[in-house]
Motif scaffolding. Structure first.
Motif, PDB file in Angstrom:
ATOM      1  N   ILE A  93       0.690  -1.117   0.144  1.00 28.94           N
ATOM      2  CA  ILE A  93      -0.051  -0.176  -0.052  1.00 28.94           C
ATOM      3  C   ILE A  93       0.826   1.076  -0.014  1.00 28.94           C
ATOM      4  O   ILE A  93       0.526   2.244  -0.707  1.00 28.94           O
ATOM      5  CB  ILE A  93      -0.654  -0.055   1.306  1.00 28.94           C
ATOM      6  CG1 ILE A  93      -1.863  -1.158   0.978  1.00 28.94           C
ATOM      7  CG2 ILE A  93      -1.461   1.447   1.321  1.00 28.94           C
ATOM      8  CD1 ILE A  93      -2.747  -1.302   2.385  1.00 28.94           C
ATOM      9  N   ASN A  94       1.884   1.354   0.892  1.00 28.38           N
ATOM     10  CA  ASN A  94       3.015   2.303   0.925  1.00 28.38           C
ATOM     11  C   ASN A  94       2.168   3.649   1.110  1.00 28.38           C
ATOM     12  O   ASN A  94       2.344   4.618   0.528  1.00 28.38           O
ATOM     13  CB  ASN A  94       3.510   2.573  -0.458  1.00 28.38           C
ATOM     14  CG  ASN A  94       4.682   3.290  -0.058  1.00 28.38           C
ATOM     15  OD1 ASN A  94       5.309   3.578   0.970  1.00 28.38           O
ATOM     16  ND2 ASN A  94       5.385   4.068  -1.433  1.00 28.38           N
ATOM     17  N   ASP A  95       1.254   3.792   2.113  1.00 25.93           N
ATOM     18  CA  ASP A  95       0.474   4.959   2.350  1.00 25.93           C
ATOM     19  C   ASP A  95       0.424   4.902   3.948  1.00 25.93           C
ATOM     20  O   ASP A  95      -0.422   4.329   4.501  1.00 25.93           O
ATOM     21  CB  ASP A  95      -0.833   4.851   1.935  1.00 25.93           C
ATOM     22  CG  ASP A  95      -1.704   6.242   1.982  1.00 25.93           C
ATOM     23  OD1 ASP A  95      -0.922   6.951   2.849  1.00 25.93           O
ATOM     24  OD2 ASP A  95      -2.530   6.465   1.293  1.00 25.93           O
ATOM     25  N   GLU A  96       1.117   5.964   4.587  1.00 23.10           N
ATOM     26  CA  GLU A  96       0.997   6.114   6.029  1.00 23.10           C
ATOM     27  C   GLU A  96      -0.188   6.470   6.770  1.00 23.10           C
ATOM     28  O   GLU A  96      -0.554   6.458   7.830  1.00 23.10           O
ATOM     29  CB  GLU A  96       2.178   7.358   6.591  1.00 23.10           C
ATOM     30  CG  GLU A  96       3.497   6.527   5.948  1.00 23.10           C
ATOM     31  CD  GLU A  96       4.659   7.712   6.598  1.00 23.10           C
ATOM     32  OE1 GLU A  96       4.360   9.039   6.848  1.00 23.10           O
ATOM     33  OE2 GLU A  96       5.913   7.163   6.582  1.00 23.10           O
ATOM     34  N   LEU A  97      -0.965   6.969   5.830  1.00 23.52           N
ATOM     35  CA  LEU A  97      -2.332   7.476   6.295  1.00 23.52           C
ATOM     36  C   LEU A  97      -3.360   6.470   6.106  1.00 23.52           C
ATOM     37  O   LEU A  97      -4.372   6.478   6.746  1.00 23.52           O
ATOM     38  CB  LEU A  97      -2.946   8.578   5.508  1.00 23.52           C
ATOM     39  CG  LEU A  97      -2.008   9.992   5.601  1.00 23.52           C
ATOM     40  CD1 LEU A  97      -2.649  11.087   4.753  1.00 23.52           C
ATOM     41  CD2 LEU A  97      -2.001  10.196   6.853  1.00 23.52           C
ATOM     42  N   VAL A  98      -3.228   5.191   5.747  1.00 22.46           N
ATOM     43  CA  VAL A  98      -3.964   4.028   5.714  1.00 22.46           C
ATOM     44  C   VAL A  98      -3.322   2.797   6.936  1.00 22.46           C
ATOM     45  O   VAL A  98      -2.157   2.563   6.933  1.00 22.46           O
ATOM     46  CB  VAL A  98      -3.929   3.248   4.236  1.00 22.46           C
ATOM     47  CG1 VAL A  98      -4.743   2.073   4.674  1.00 22.46           C
ATOM     48  CG2 VAL A  98      -4.414   3.976   3.478  1.00 22.46           C
ATOM     49  N   GLN A  99      -4.196   3.097   7.894  1.00 20.54           N
ATOM     50  CA  GLN A  99      -3.932   2.159   9.206  1.00 20.54           C
ATOM     51  C   GLN A  99      -4.257   0.636   8.712  1.00 20.54           C
ATOM     52  O   GLN A  99      -5.566   0.287   8.100  1.00 20.54           O
ATOM     53  CB  GLN A  99      -4.606   2.382  10.251  1.00 20.54           C
ATOM     54  CG  GLN A  99      -4.140   3.792  10.780  1.00 20.54           C
ATOM     55  CD  GLN A  99      -2.977   4.060  11.078  1.00 20.54           C
ATOM     56  OE1 GLN A  99      -2.110   3.239  11.864  1.00 20.54           O
ATOM     57  NE2 GLN A  99      -2.261   5.255  10.347  1.00 20.54           N
ATOM     58  N   VAL A 100      -3.356  -0.469   9.047  1.00 16.42           N
ATOM     59  CA  VAL A 100      -3.357  -1.702   8.670  1.00 16.42           C
ATOM     60  C   VAL A 100      -3.556  -2.604  10.087  1.00 16.42           C
ATOM     61  O   VAL A 100      -2.537  -2.539  10.909  1.00 16.42           O
ATOM     62  CB  VAL A 100      -2.472  -2.321   7.881  1.00 16.42           C
ATOM     63  CG1 VAL A 100      -2.698  -3.734   7.439  1.00 16.42           C
ATOM     64  CG2 VAL A 100      -2.666  -1.336   6.529  1.00 16.42           C
ATOM     65  N   SER A 101      -4.655  -3.388  10.250  1.00 15.67           N
ATOM     66  CA  SER A 101      -4.712  -4.310  11.250  1.00 15.67           C
ATOM     67  C   SER A 101      -4.869  -5.660  10.739  1.00 15.67           C
ATOM     68  O   SER A 101      -5.946  -5.812   9.974  1.00 15.67           O
ATOM     69  CB  SER A 101      -5.610  -3.858  12.223  1.00 15.67           C
ATOM     70  OG  SER A 101      -5.875  -4.859  13.383  1.00 15.67           O
ATOM     71  N   VAL A 102      -4.111  -6.785  11.180  1.00 14.42           N
ATOM     72  CA  VAL A 102      -4.421  -8.193  10.798  1.00 14.42           C
ATOM     73  C   VAL A 102      -4.489  -9.054  11.849  1.00 14.42           C
ATOM     74  O   VAL A 102      -3.723  -9.016  12.703  1.00 14.42           O
ATOM     75  CB  VAL A 102      -3.138  -8.652   9.828  1.00 14.42           C
ATOM     76  CG1 VAL A 102      -3.623 -10.062   9.435  1.00 14.42           C
ATOM     77  CG2 VAL A 102      -2.921  -7.977   8.440  1.00 14.42           C
ATOM     78  N   THR A 103      -5.664  -9.731  11.883  1.00 11.90           N
ATOM     79  CA  THR A 103      -6.001 -10.852  13.094  1.00 11.90           C
ATOM     80  C   THR A 103      -6.536 -11.938  12.544  1.00 11.90           C
ATOM     81  O   THR A 103      -6.960 -12.019  11.243  1.00 11.90           O
ATOM     82  CB  THR A 103      -7.141 -10.045  14.125  1.00 11.90           C
ATOM     83  OG1 THR A 103      -8.084  -9.895  13.226  1.00 11.90           O
ATOM     84  CG2 THR A 103      -6.482  -8.599  14.667  1.00 11.90           C
ATOM     85  N   GLY A 104      -6.401 -13.002  13.295  1.00 10.53           N
ATOM     86  CA  GLY A 104      -6.939 -14.283  12.606  1.00 10.53           C
ATOM     87  C   GLY A 104      -5.895 -15.572  13.027  1.00 10.53           C
ATOM     88  O   GLY A 104      -5.293 -15.371  14.027  1.00 10.53           O
ATOM     89  N   ASN A 105      -6.019 -16.383  12.156  1.00  7.62           N
ATOM     90  CA  ASN A 105      -5.495 -17.728  12.454  1.00  7.62           C
ATOM     91  C   ASN A 105      -4.678 -17.927  11.325  1.00  7.62           C
ATOM     92  O   ASN A 105      -4.771 -17.948  10.179  1.00  7.62           O
ATOM     93  CB  ASN A 105      -6.437 -18.985  12.658  1.00  7.62           C
ATOM     94  CG  ASN A 105      -7.486 -18.664  13.669  1.00  7.62           C
ATOM     95  OD1 ASN A 105      -7.188 -18.358  14.778  1.00  7.62           O
ATOM     96  ND2 ASN A 105      -8.774 -18.930  13.456  1.00  7.62           N
ATOM     97  N   GLU A 106      -3.314 -18.391  11.865  1.00 11.90           N
ATOM     98  CA  GLU A 106      -2.296 -18.705  10.788  1.00 11.90           C
ATOM     99  C   GLU A 106      -2.784 -20.153  10.328  1.00 11.90           C
ATOM    100  O   GLU A 106      -3.457 -21.184  10.842  1.00 11.90           O
ATOM    101  CB  GLU A 106      -0.893 -18.697  11.442  1.00 11.90           C
ATOM    102  CG  GLU A 106      -0.442 -17.341  11.525  1.00 11.90           C
ATOM    103  CD  GLU A 106       1.014 -17.403  12.234  1.00 11.90           C
ATOM    104  OE1 GLU A 106       1.611 -18.338  12.728  1.00 11.90           O
ATOM    105  OE2 GLU A 106       1.099 -16.145  12.994  1.00 11.90           O
ATOM    106  N   ALA A 107      -2.064 -20.733   9.291  1.00 13.58           N
ATOM    107  CA  ALA A 107      -2.167 -22.004   8.417  1.00 13.58           C
ATOM    108  C   ALA A 107      -2.092 -23.198   9.633  1.00 13.58           C
ATOM    109  O   ALA A 107      -1.055 -23.009  10.683  1.00 13.58           O
ATOM    110  CB  ALA A 107      -1.477 -22.107   7.468  1.00 13.58           C
ATOM    111  N   SER A 108      -2.616 -24.203   9.541  1.00 16.07           N
ATOM    112  CA  SER A 108      -2.236 -25.356  10.315  1.00 16.07           C
ATOM    113  C   SER A 108      -0.894 -25.997   9.961  1.00 16.07           C
ATOM    114  O   SER A 108      -0.590 -25.759   9.039  1.00 16.07           O
ATOM    115  CB  SER A 108      -3.356 -26.247  10.227  1.00 16.07           C
ATOM    116  OG  SER A 108      -3.524 -27.033   9.009  1.00 16.07           O
ATOM    117  N   SER A 109      -0.466 -26.830  11.019  1.00 17.51           N
ATOM    118  CA  SER A 109       0.815 -27.600  10.609  1.00 17.51           C
ATOM    119  C   SER A 109       0.623 -28.353   9.344  1.00 17.51           C
ATOM    120  O   SER A 109      -0.536 -28.891   8.969  1.00 17.51           O
ATOM    121  CB  SER A 109       1.160 -28.544  11.833  1.00 17.51           C
ATOM    122  OG  SER A 109       0.069 -29.242  12.173  1.00 17.51           O
TER     123      SER A 109
END
Length: 491
Positions: free
Chosen positions: A380-396
């Motif tokens: 995105i390369n835009d400091e005015l856009v806030q990014v939040s990522v939540t959730g589950n990673e892949a299983s083994s």
């Protein structure tokens, strides 16, 4: 000899050597499929189908709000199971978790052997309001028409619950005694994450220090036309499932009247960020379960496709370009992004002070949520856009070299001798991930032969399954239980 002739001769020699080496690799490619030992489908067909049909009539619908569950329907379904499978309920020990999660233990004769677990879920998704008339048969009728059983759950996933119980009831009626413990683990809220079902079941088993050789859940199936260059149906056994995460992009700034907008509004800023992500996409790489899929299917291919896939290391860029052309195969190679929600504004002539977008992510094994967030921010390369990522990673990622995978593969080949059984990466979520900590391996496979169109029916209209498919699923579970008894695996 002139220099250009020497160059041409050298290139020709390299081409001949290249052709010999790649052609030889193609020629020596050997099948990874075990020889099938075809079985007679020895299931009490009429009674089994009637019980399966009846199971569909219970609308055991799970909802995000647990208070909205119609628990009376769940109680009735459990009463139906008790009445329909008397030997299971007489000879297996049953524990309930949160009242509706079921743990059946079939005690084996040899305490030194680690158990196996067969899991499925009996909750179903709702029928979308307004689509009821799109169904050829009522979604909770369980009607048997033209050799097919109709209704919600015939594919996802009462077929797993009833298929397993039919298999165990049949083996019990024959006096079969397993050597190792067999656990039947049935969740009731898989469609909303499995928190009170499979997750709680796994936690209880962990507290009891129970460790499994392997767990088998729903997931892949035997699908026609799945792999390019292969005419045979391919049964895909999920070794892992992609993680599921949510990225929230938000931007805040001054609002104001729409007659005097700034060059970059909050809506425009978020839209630009999404456009960048969709254009760039996450990096693609043929690795892990996706690479294994083609290692298992390449020997069964013919012609040019076999040549290409037999030489994956050389033709990987070509293979990736082929797979990236279709969403279903592109998802094997990369973390996917799917913008699903956009929120901004309340009035047509007022600039919103805040805009927000939600992106659904399916995360590849080996990528952390931190990796995903960093990639999104850099793209995105835009400091005015806030990014939040939540959730589950892949299983083994489970093993393809263990007897666990080979037993599943053999049982499937015995029931479907014409199918190619191969590992793959599952895109959707399942209850299997909850059992990762207490099982050496977890696999995802529903033993039915279906088309790509059938996959769309799982959460859509006109969900149904053929009687033959149902009976073959029962036979598969019988085969797997018996095959697992002949394997090692001491505590």
């Amino acid at each position: 000899m002139k220099k250009w002739k020497m160059v041409l001769l050298g290139l020709a020699s390299l081409f001949v050597l290249f052709t010999i080496v790649t052609g030889f690799k193609t020629f020596i490619l050997t099948s990874k499929q075990p020889e099938p030992q075809p079985v007679k489908i020895d299931v009490p067909g009429e009674g089994a189908v009637a019980r399966f049909s009846k199971a569909i009539t219970y609308p055991t619908i799970s909802r995000q709000d647990y208070s909205q569950f119609s628990y009376a329907e769940f109680d009735d379904f459990l009463g139906f199971l008790e009445d329909s499978y008397p030997l299971v309920h007489e000879q297996l020990h049953l524990d309930k978790v949160n009242d509706y999660g079921l743990i059946y233990r079939w005690q084996g004769s040899e305490e030194t052997k680690l158990p196996i677990g067969l899991t499925a879920h009996y909750d179903v998704v709702p029928v979308l309001e307004g689509t009821e008339t799109d169904w050829g048969q009522s979604p909770f009728s369980g009607e048997v028409v033209d050799g097919k059983v109709w209704g919600r759950g015939t594919l996802d996933d009462k077929i797993g619950v009833i298929g397993i119980l039919e298999a165990v009831e049949k083996l019990l009626s024959e006096g079969y005694q397993p050597k190792r413990d067999v656990y039947l683990l049935f969740g009731f809220d898989e469609e909303v994450g499995g928190e009170k079902g499979a997750q709680a079941i796994a936690e209880k088993l962990k507290q009891r220090n129970i460790k499994f050789e392997f767990i088998l859940d729903e997931g892949g199936a035997i699908i026609e036309g799945m792999v390019p260059g292969l005419a045979k149906p391919v049964g895909v056994v999920g070794l892992s499932e992609k993680g599921m995460a949510t990225a929230e992009l938000s931007a805040e700034g001054s609002g104001g009247h729409s007659s005097q907008p700034e060059n970059q509004t909050n809506i425009g800023r978020i839209s630009r960020a999404i456009a960048k992500l969709e254009k760039a996409q996450f990096p693609a790489d043929l690795q892990g379960p996706a690479e294994d899929l083609f290692a298992y299917t390449a020997p069964e291919m013919k012609g040019a496709m076999k040549y290409v896939f037999a030489n994956q290391a050389i033709f990987e860029p070509v293979i990736e370009s082929i797979l990236l052309k279709k969403p279903t195969t592109a998802a094997l190679l990369r973390t996917t992004i799917a913008p699903t929600i956009f929120q901004a504004g309340e009035q047509y002539n007022a600039l919103p002070e805040k805009a927000k977008a939600i992106i659904n992510l399916r995360v590849m094994p080996g990528e952390s949520l931190e990796d995903v967030q960093s990639y999104i921010e850099e793209t995105i390369n835009d400091e005015l856009v806030q990014v939040s990522v939540t959730g589950n990673e892949a299983s083994s990622v489970s093993s393809i070299d263990s007897w666990h995978f080979k037993s599943i593969q053999q049982a499937a080949r015995n029931v479907y001798p014409e199918a190619v059984i191969a590992p793959y990466l599952m895109f959707a979520g399942s209850d299997a991930r909850h059992y990762d900590e207490i099982a050496e391996n977890t696999y995802r496979f529903l033993p039915v032969l279906i088309t790509a169109e059938d996959l769309n029916r799982m959460h859509g209209s006109n969900e149904h399954i053929s009687i033959d498919n149902f009976l073959q699923a029962v036979s598969f579970y019988q085969e797997l239980i018996v095959n697992a008894d002949h394997q090692a695996g001491d505590r």
